[in-house]
Design a protein around this motif. Structure first.
Motif, PDB file in Angstrom:
ATOM      1  N   PHE A   1       6.205  -3.784  34.909  1.00 37.91           N
ATOM      2  CA  PHE A   1       7.102  -3.222  35.850  1.00 37.91           C
ATOM      3  C   PHE A   1       7.978  -2.387  35.339  1.00 37.91           C
ATOM      4  CE2 PHE A   1       5.244  -7.502  37.308  1.00 37.91           C
ATOM      5  CZ  PHE A   1       4.767  -6.788  38.514  1.00 37.91           C
ATOM      6  N   SER A   2       8.349  -2.120  34.112  1.00 35.49           N
ATOM      7  CA  SER A   2       9.380  -1.427  33.577  1.00 35.49           C
ATOM      8  C   SER A   2       9.177  -1.701  31.847  1.00 35.49           C
ATOM      9  CB  SER A   2      10.723  -1.954  34.078  1.00 35.49           C
ATOM     10  OG  SER A   2      11.781  -0.982  33.485  1.00 35.49           O
ATOM     11  N   LYS A   3      10.101  -1.717  31.219  1.00 41.03           N
ATOM     12  CA  LYS A   3      10.184  -1.349  29.547  1.00 41.03           C
ATOM     13  C   LYS A   3       9.194  -2.692  29.142  1.00 41.03           C
ATOM     14  CE  LYS A   3      14.628   0.711  29.365  1.00 41.03           C
ATOM     15  NZ  LYS A   3      14.032   2.106  29.756  1.00 41.03           N
ATOM     16  N   GLY A   4       8.569  -2.162  28.130  1.00 42.69           N
ATOM     17  CA  GLY A   4       7.558  -3.183  27.240  1.00 42.69           C
ATOM     18  C   GLY A   4       6.453  -2.675  26.725  1.00 42.69           C
ATOM     19  N   PHE A   5       5.704  -3.337  25.968  1.00 38.11           N
ATOM     20  CA  PHE A   5       4.767  -2.374  25.293  1.00 38.11           C
ATOM     21  C   PHE A   5       3.185  -1.941  26.310  1.00 38.11           C
ATOM     22  CE2 PHE A   5       2.923  -6.897  25.296  1.00 38.11           C
ATOM     23  CZ  PHE A   5       1.671  -6.512  25.609  1.00 38.11           C
ATOM     24  N   LEU A   6       3.364  -2.606  27.171  1.00 36.78           N
ATOM     25  CA  LEU A   6       2.209  -2.090  28.076  1.00 36.78           C
ATOM     26  C   LEU A   6       2.726  -0.765  28.916  1.00 36.78           C
ATOM     27  CD1 LEU A   6       0.698  -5.191  29.822  1.00 36.78           C
ATOM     28  CD2 LEU A   6      -0.315  -3.788  28.173  1.00 36.78           C
ATOM     29  N   SER A   7       4.106  -0.709  29.078  1.00 44.67           N
ATOM     30  CA  SER A   7       4.762   0.603  29.501  1.00 44.67           C
ATOM     31  C   SER A   7       4.866   2.019  28.607  1.00 44.67           C
ATOM     32  CB  SER A   7       6.070   0.430  30.096  1.00 44.67           C
ATOM     33  OG  SER A   7       6.739   1.507  30.619  1.00 44.67           O
ATOM     34  N   ASP A   8       4.938   1.593  27.305  1.00 46.82           N
ATOM     35  CA  ASP A   8       5.072   2.491  26.039  1.00 46.82           C
ATOM     36  C   ASP A   8       3.909   3.357  26.283  1.00 46.82           C
ATOM     37  OD1 ASP A   8       7.627   1.682  25.787  1.00 46.82           O
ATOM     38  OD2 ASP A   8       7.008   0.215  24.096  1.00 46.82           O
ATOM     39  N   GLN A   9       3.841   4.668  26.326  1.00 50.85           N
ATOM     40  CA  GLN A   9       2.907   5.509  26.208  1.00 50.85           C
ATOM     41  C   GLN A   9       3.313   6.698  25.238  1.00 50.85           C
ATOM     42  OE1 GLN A   9      -0.159   5.247  27.844  1.00 50.85           O
ATOM     43  NE2 GLN A   9      -1.004   7.042  27.178  1.00 50.85           N
ATOM     44  N   GLN A  10       2.073   7.042  24.690  1.00 51.18           N
ATOM     45  CA  GLN A  10       2.312   8.227  23.748  1.00 51.18           C
ATOM     46  C   GLN A  10       1.155   9.393  23.955  1.00 51.18           C
ATOM     47  OE1 GLN A  10       1.213   8.172  19.256  1.00 51.18           O
ATOM     48  NE2 GLN A  10       3.368   8.068  19.309  1.00 51.18           N
TER      49      GLN A  10
ATOM     50  N   VAL B   1       4.857  13.333  22.636  1.00 49.27           N
ATOM     51  CA  VAL B   1       5.991  12.551  23.560  1.00 49.27           C
ATOM     52  C   VAL B   1       5.763  11.135  23.598  1.00 49.27           C
ATOM     53  CG1 VAL B   1       6.751  12.685  25.724  1.00 49.27           C
ATOM     54  CG2 VAL B   1       5.934  14.920  24.770  1.00 49.27           C
ATOM     55  N   ASP B   2       6.657  10.181  23.220  1.00 45.53           N
ATOM     56  CA  ASP B   2       6.766   8.936  23.459  1.00 45.53           C
ATOM     57  C   ASP B   2       7.533   8.486  24.884  1.00 45.53           C
ATOM     58  OD1 ASP B   2       5.666   8.635  21.055  1.00 45.53           O
ATOM     59  OD2 ASP B   2       7.365   8.538  20.052  1.00 45.53           O
ATOM     60  N   TYR B   3       6.788   8.144  25.927  1.00 47.14           N
ATOM     61  CA  TYR B   3       7.548   7.713  27.244  1.00 47.14           C
ATOM     62  C   TYR B   3       7.293   6.426  27.947  1.00 47.14           C
ATOM     63  CZ  TYR B   3       3.377   9.388  29.801  1.00 47.14           C
ATOM     64  OH  TYR B   3       2.182   9.223  30.348  1.00 47.14           O
ATOM     65  N   GLU B   4       7.792   6.261  28.995  1.00 46.48           N
ATOM     66  CA  GLU B   4       7.454   4.979  29.734  1.00 46.48           C
ATOM     67  C   GLU B   4       6.692   5.326  30.740  1.00 46.48           C
ATOM     68  OE1 GLU B   4      11.104   2.715  30.775  1.00 46.48           O
ATOM     69  OE2 GLU B   4      11.957   3.734  28.868  1.00 46.48           O
ATOM     70  N   ARG B   5       5.524   4.498  31.004  1.00 44.53           N
ATOM     71  CA  ARG B   5       4.711   4.839  32.187  1.00 44.53           C
ATOM     72  C   ARG B   5       5.161   4.198  33.259  1.00 44.53           C
ATOM     73  NH1 ARG B   5      -1.274   2.920  30.337  1.00 44.53           N
ATOM     74  NH2 ARG B   5      -0.036   1.258  29.398  1.00 44.53           N
ATOM     75  N   PHE B   6       6.076   2.997  33.304  1.00 45.58           N
ATOM     76  CA  PHE B   6       6.319   2.226  34.472  1.00 45.58           C
ATOM     77  C   PHE B   6       7.916   2.289  34.502  1.00 45.58           C
ATOM     78  CE2 PHE B   6       2.439   0.154  33.239  1.00 45.58           C
ATOM     79  CZ  PHE B   6       1.604   0.648  34.214  1.00 45.58           C
ATOM     80  N   GLY B   7       8.292   2.373  35.561  1.00 40.21           N
ATOM     81  CA  GLY B   7       9.734   2.430  35.628  1.00 40.21           C
ATOM     82  C   GLY B   7      10.461   1.955  36.815  1.00 40.21           C
ATOM     83  N   ARG B   8      11.589   1.747  36.916  1.00 37.24           N
ATOM     84  CA  ARG B   8      12.501   1.161  38.051  1.00 37.24           C
ATOM     85  C   ARG B   8      13.321   2.168  38.401  1.00 37.24           C
ATOM     86  NH1 ARG B   8      10.521  -3.292  40.354  1.00 37.24           N
ATOM     87  NH2 ARG B   8      12.560  -3.677  40.966  1.00 37.24           N
ATOM     88  N   LEU B   9      13.437   2.333  40.163  1.00 32.59           N
ATOM     89  CA  LEU B   9      14.395   3.065  40.752  1.00 32.59           C
ATOM     90  C   LEU B   9      15.660   2.727  40.068  1.00 32.59           C
ATOM     91  CD1 LEU B   9      14.601   5.113  43.161  1.00 32.59           C
ATOM     92  CD2 LEU B   9      15.264   3.027  44.511  1.00 32.59           C
TER      93      LEU B   9
ATOM     94  N   THR C   1       2.554  10.989  33.335  1.00 34.01           N
ATOM     95  CA  THR C   1       2.496  10.393  34.935  1.00 34.01           C
ATOM     96  C   THR C   1       3.317   9.172  34.568  1.00 34.01           C
ATOM     97  OG1 THR C   1       0.440  11.631  35.122  1.00 34.01           O
ATOM     98  CG2 THR C   1       1.111   9.620  36.420  1.00 34.01           C
ATOM     99  N   SER C   2       4.166   8.868  35.409  1.00 34.20           N
ATOM    100  CA  SER C   2       4.878   7.547  35.450  1.00 34.20           C
ATOM    101  C   SER C   2       4.996   6.965  36.818  1.00 34.20           C
ATOM    102  CB  SER C   2       6.559   7.939  34.893  1.00 34.20           C
ATOM    103  OG  SER C   2       6.451   8.129  33.570  1.00 34.20           O
ATOM    104  N   LEU C   3       4.946   5.692  37.077  1.00 31.32           N
ATOM    105  CA  LEU C   3       4.962   5.203  38.170  1.00 31.32           C
ATOM    106  C   LEU C   3       6.147   4.451  38.321  1.00 31.32           C
ATOM    107  CD1 LEU C   3       3.582   4.262  40.878  1.00 31.32           C
ATOM    108  CD2 LEU C   3       2.673   2.131  39.529  1.00 31.32           C
TER     109      LEU C   3
END
Length: 169
Positions: free
Chosen positions: A46-55, A65-73, A164-166
Motif C-alpha cells: 500500500f506504500s513504502k516497503g520492499f514490495l513497493s521498491d522497483q528498479q 531508476v529506483d522508484y516506488e510502485r505503490f504510493g498514497r495520495l 508505472t505506479s499505482l
C-alpha cells in the motif's frame, strides 16, 4: 442430563448450530484476511516497503531508476536516477506522461541548470563537469490524484525507461 454441544437447541437459548458453525467459519476467514492485509501493508503493498521498491534500467544500461510502485495520495514518492556514460556539454532528463500534471515535485537534487515544460513533458538539464561520467539525481514527488500513473524517463535523446505506479486514495 447431558447435552450435545454441537446440536441445535431451544433451552436455555435458542441456537441453530449449522448457522453458528457457518458464522464461526466466516469469522476465521475474516481474521485471516485482516492478518493478510496487515502483513501486505507492512511489506509495502500500500506504500513504502520492499514490495513497493522497483528498479528499471534502460536497454543500453546508461540509466537505472529506483522508484516506488505503490504510493498514497498526498504522500511523497521517492525516485533515484543513476546515470552512466555521460557525454557532451550537458545531460538532460525528459519526463513525460499524461499524469505529469498530477504530480507535485517536492525535492529535486541536484538542482538543474535549466528546466522547462511543454504539454505533459518536463525537461531538466544539467551542465556536465569536465570528466564527469556518472550522475545521480534524487527526486521526490507527491501525487495529487489517485490511480495508475505511467511515465517515460529519457536520458538525452537515447536511453529510455517506462515507470508505472499505482497511487491509492
Amino acid at each position: 442430563m447431558s447435552h450435545d454441544e454441537q446440536r441445535s437447541r431451544d433451552y436455555p437459548v435458542k441456537e441453530d448450530m449449522p448457522w453458528q458453525r457457518l458464522e464461526w467459519r466466516i469469522q476465521r476467514v475474516g481474521y485471516a484476511l485482516l492478518v493478510l492485509i496487515v502483513i501486505a501493508g507492512a511489506c509495502g503493498v500500500f506504500s513504502k516497503g520492499f514490495l513497493s521498491d522497483q528498479q528499471v534500467s534502460s536497454s543500453d544500461g546508461r540509466m537505472q531508476v529506483d522508484y516506488e510502485r505503490f504510493g498514497r495520495l498526498d504522500s511523497n514518492m521517492d525516485m533515484n536516477l543513476h546515470l552512466h556514460q555521460l557525454k557532451g556539454d550537458y545531460y538532460q532528463i525528459t519526463m513525460s506522461g499524461e499524469q505529469l500534471d498530477a504530480l507535485q515535485i517536492q525535492t529535486l537534487q541536484p538542482q538543474p541548470d535549466e528546466a522547462w515544460s511543454d504539454a505533459h513533458t518536463l525537461i531538466l538539464r544539467w551542465l556536465r563537469r569536465t570528466g564527469q561520467q556518472d550522475a545521480t539525481i534524487w527526486l521526490s514527488a507527491q501525487p495529487q490524484n489517485y490511480g495508475r500513473f505511467t511515465f517515460t524517463l529519457q536520458l538525452d535523446d537515447s536511453s529510455q525507461v517506462k515507470l508505472t505506479s499505482l497511487v491509492y486514495p
